[in-house]
Design a protein around this motif. Structure first.
Motif, PDB file in Angstrom:
ATOM      1  N   UNK A 310       0.827  -1.434  -0.118  1.00  0.00           N
ATOM      2  CA  UNK A 310       0.192   0.418  -0.041  1.00  0.00           C
ATOM      3  C   UNK A 310       1.180   1.232  -0.075  1.00  0.00           C
ATOM      4  N   UNK A 311       2.126   1.186   0.502  1.00  0.00           N
ATOM      5  CA  UNK A 311       2.556   2.791   0.716  1.00  0.00           C
ATOM      6  C   UNK A 311       4.216   1.998   0.604  1.00  0.00           C
ATOM      7  N   UNK A 312       4.747   2.445  -0.760  1.00  0.00           N
ATOM      8  CA  UNK A 312       6.203   2.117  -0.887  1.00  0.00           C
ATOM      9  C   UNK A 312       7.311   3.396  -0.658  1.00  0.00           C
ATOM     10  N   UNK A 313       7.829   3.854   0.013  1.00  0.00           N
ATOM     11  CA  UNK A 313       8.995   4.776   0.406  1.00  0.00           C
ATOM     12  C   UNK A 313       9.998   4.042  -0.179  1.00  0.00           C
ATOM     13  N   UNK A 314      10.419   5.161  -0.829  1.00  0.00           N
ATOM     14  CA  UNK A 314      11.790   4.759  -2.096  1.00  0.00           C
ATOM     15  C   UNK A 314      13.170   5.620  -1.105  1.00  0.00           C
ATOM     16  N   UNK A 315      14.572   5.470  -2.048  1.00  0.00           N
ATOM     17  CA  UNK A 315      15.206   5.896  -1.368  1.00  0.00           C
ATOM     18  C   UNK A 315      16.068   7.110  -1.458  1.00  0.00           C
ATOM     19  N   UNK A 316      16.037   8.115  -1.038  1.00  0.00           N
ATOM     20  CA  UNK A 316      16.686   9.531  -1.950  1.00  0.00           C
ATOM     21  C   UNK A 316      17.902   9.285  -2.155  1.00  0.00           C
ATOM     22  N   UNK A 317      18.659  10.018  -2.237  1.00  0.00           N
ATOM     23  CA  UNK A 317      20.695   9.582  -2.755  1.00  0.00           C
ATOM     24  C   UNK A 317      20.470  11.422  -2.870  1.00  0.00           C
ATOM     25  N   UNK A 318      22.272  11.825  -2.586  1.00  0.00           N
ATOM     26  CA  UNK A 318      23.072  12.633  -3.369  1.00  0.00           C
ATOM     27  C   UNK A 318      23.917  12.305  -4.176  1.00  0.00           C
ATOM     28  N   UNK A 319      23.418  13.601  -5.496  1.00  0.00           N
ATOM     29  CA  UNK A 319      24.474  13.567  -6.335  1.00  0.00           C
ATOM     30  C   UNK A 319      25.542  14.727  -6.506  1.00  0.00           C
ATOM     31  N   UNK A 320      26.137  14.697  -6.231  1.00  0.00           N
ATOM     32  CA  UNK A 320      27.571  16.097  -6.146  1.00  0.00           C
ATOM     33  C   UNK A 320      27.663  16.283  -8.020  1.00  0.00           C
ATOM     34  N   UNK A 321      27.315  17.749  -7.748  1.00  0.00           N
ATOM     35  CA  UNK A 321      27.527  18.274  -8.614  1.00  0.00           C
ATOM     36  C   UNK A 321      29.190  18.966  -8.406  1.00  0.00           C
ATOM     37  N   UNK A 322      29.285  20.540  -8.829  1.00  0.00           N
ATOM     38  CA  UNK A 322      30.435  21.180  -8.693  1.00  0.00           C
ATOM     39  C   UNK A 322      29.522  22.842  -7.405  1.00  0.00           C
TER      40      UNK A 322
END
Length: 331
Positions: A310-322
């Motif tokens: 019923x609830x699907x909780x996804x994992x965020x990520x940090x994408x390094x830029x400049x």
């Protein structure tokens, strides 16, 4: 006069049944024969009769998507990716920017197999009986939901941003985004900012929050111009890609260098971050992962009701830029 299977059979020199199997991508047809049939169909301008197919299969091979805004880059990128994956699964997609109840009514008239709703505010809420005749999957913030939902954990994403900035040495951190209490996704981001700052032992005053009146780039520009003129944070977290575009413009007008004078981390983990004048460090669930989860979940619901959580909780990520660096040291 419309082209028929008989015409294709005559042109390609195979039987009617072989043409039918080839057009339906049957593994029983040899690749070379299938290629010959498809080439003949294309040359003759054959258009499949989906209505007849649907009567046999009782499936329309179509999904409906309720899209709240057509002018925001992140949502546009997500919808485009969803459409790409839907097409790869031999489905078609219909978009609607109407209120959810009106859109769902229209989709049911088209006999779609399933519906995706991008939840934003009260106008996207549906009564429990809405999914009685068609599977509905929502994208938004988990809580008391009648329909299955995919939640990208906005709070945790902002926690990741604050954590990254504090690890770089920042303590003077501001947030620019919508503070509209009617939009749960934006509420979650702001709440995540307060929580993460408190967890890091950092205080947040009201003047450190740049409230936008909308979610467009110009809203971000106006909020950033005011906040960066009134206060001098060493780092800034943005509530969305579009808002970040406005922040970059405001910083440029104020002769603020990124990341030398100001570090910026943006919500929305989308490829477009790399195409900006300054490649932004970003947080969020990668758009490819999110689109894949949404499409696979909806198709599972279509093929087998109640087959997804019923609830699907996804994992965020940090994408390094400049756009994020340690703060300048004052001598």
């Amino acid at each position: 006069m419309s082209v028929t299977i008989k015409d294709i059979a005559k042109e390609s020199g195979v039987s009617y049944s072989t043409v039918s199997k080839a057009l339906n991508d049957s593994p029983l047809v040899k690749p070379d024969t299938k290629k010959k049939v498809l080439k003949a169909a294309e040359m003759l301008g054959y258009t499949p009769n989906f209505a007849a197919k649907n009567l046999v299969s009782k499936k329309s091979r179509t999904i409906g998507l309720v899209w709240p805004a057509i002018d925001r880059a992140a949502l546009t990128a997500l919808v485009s990716k969803i459409n790409e994956l839907v097409t790869a699964q031999n489905y078609f997609m219909i978009l609607s920017v109407d209120a959810a109840d009106k859109a769902v009514g229209m989709f049911k008239g088209f006999q779609v197999d399933g519906i995706v709703i991008f939840e934003e505010g009260k106008e996207t809420k549906l009564p429990p009986q809405a999914a009685a005749s068609v599977p509905i999957l929502t994208y938004g913030v988990s809580g008391e939901h009648v329909h299955p939902i995919i939640d990208v954990n906005h709070r945790k994403a902002i926690h990741l941003a604050v954590q990254h900035l504090t690890e770089l040495g920042h303590s003077s951190i501001s947030f620019i985004g919508s503070t509209d209490p009617g939009d749960k996704r934006q509420e979650e981001k702001l709440s995540g900012f307060y929580e993460a700052m408190n967890f890091s032992g950092l205080s947040v005053s009201e003047e450190r929050i740049g409230s936008t009146n909308g979610l467009g780039w110009y809203d971000g520009y106006l909020a950033a111009k005011k906040l960066l003129t009134d206060t001098k944070p060493t780092a800034l977290i943005s509530g969305s890609y579009d808002i970040s575009v406005g922040i970059l413009r405001a910083a440029k007008e104020l002769n603020i260098r990124i990341p030398e004078d100001l570090s910026v981390i943006s919500y929305d983990n989308i490829p477009q971050m790399a195409s900006l004048e300054t490649e932004l460090t970003s947080v969020g669930v990668p758009i490819d992962s999110l689109a894949e989860k949404m499409v696979s979940s909806l198709i599972s619901l279509i093929e087998q009701p109640h087959s997804v959580s019923h609830t699907q909780l996804m994992e965020p990520e940090l994408a390094e830029g400049k756009s994020a660096a340690p703060p300048k040291k004052h001598l």
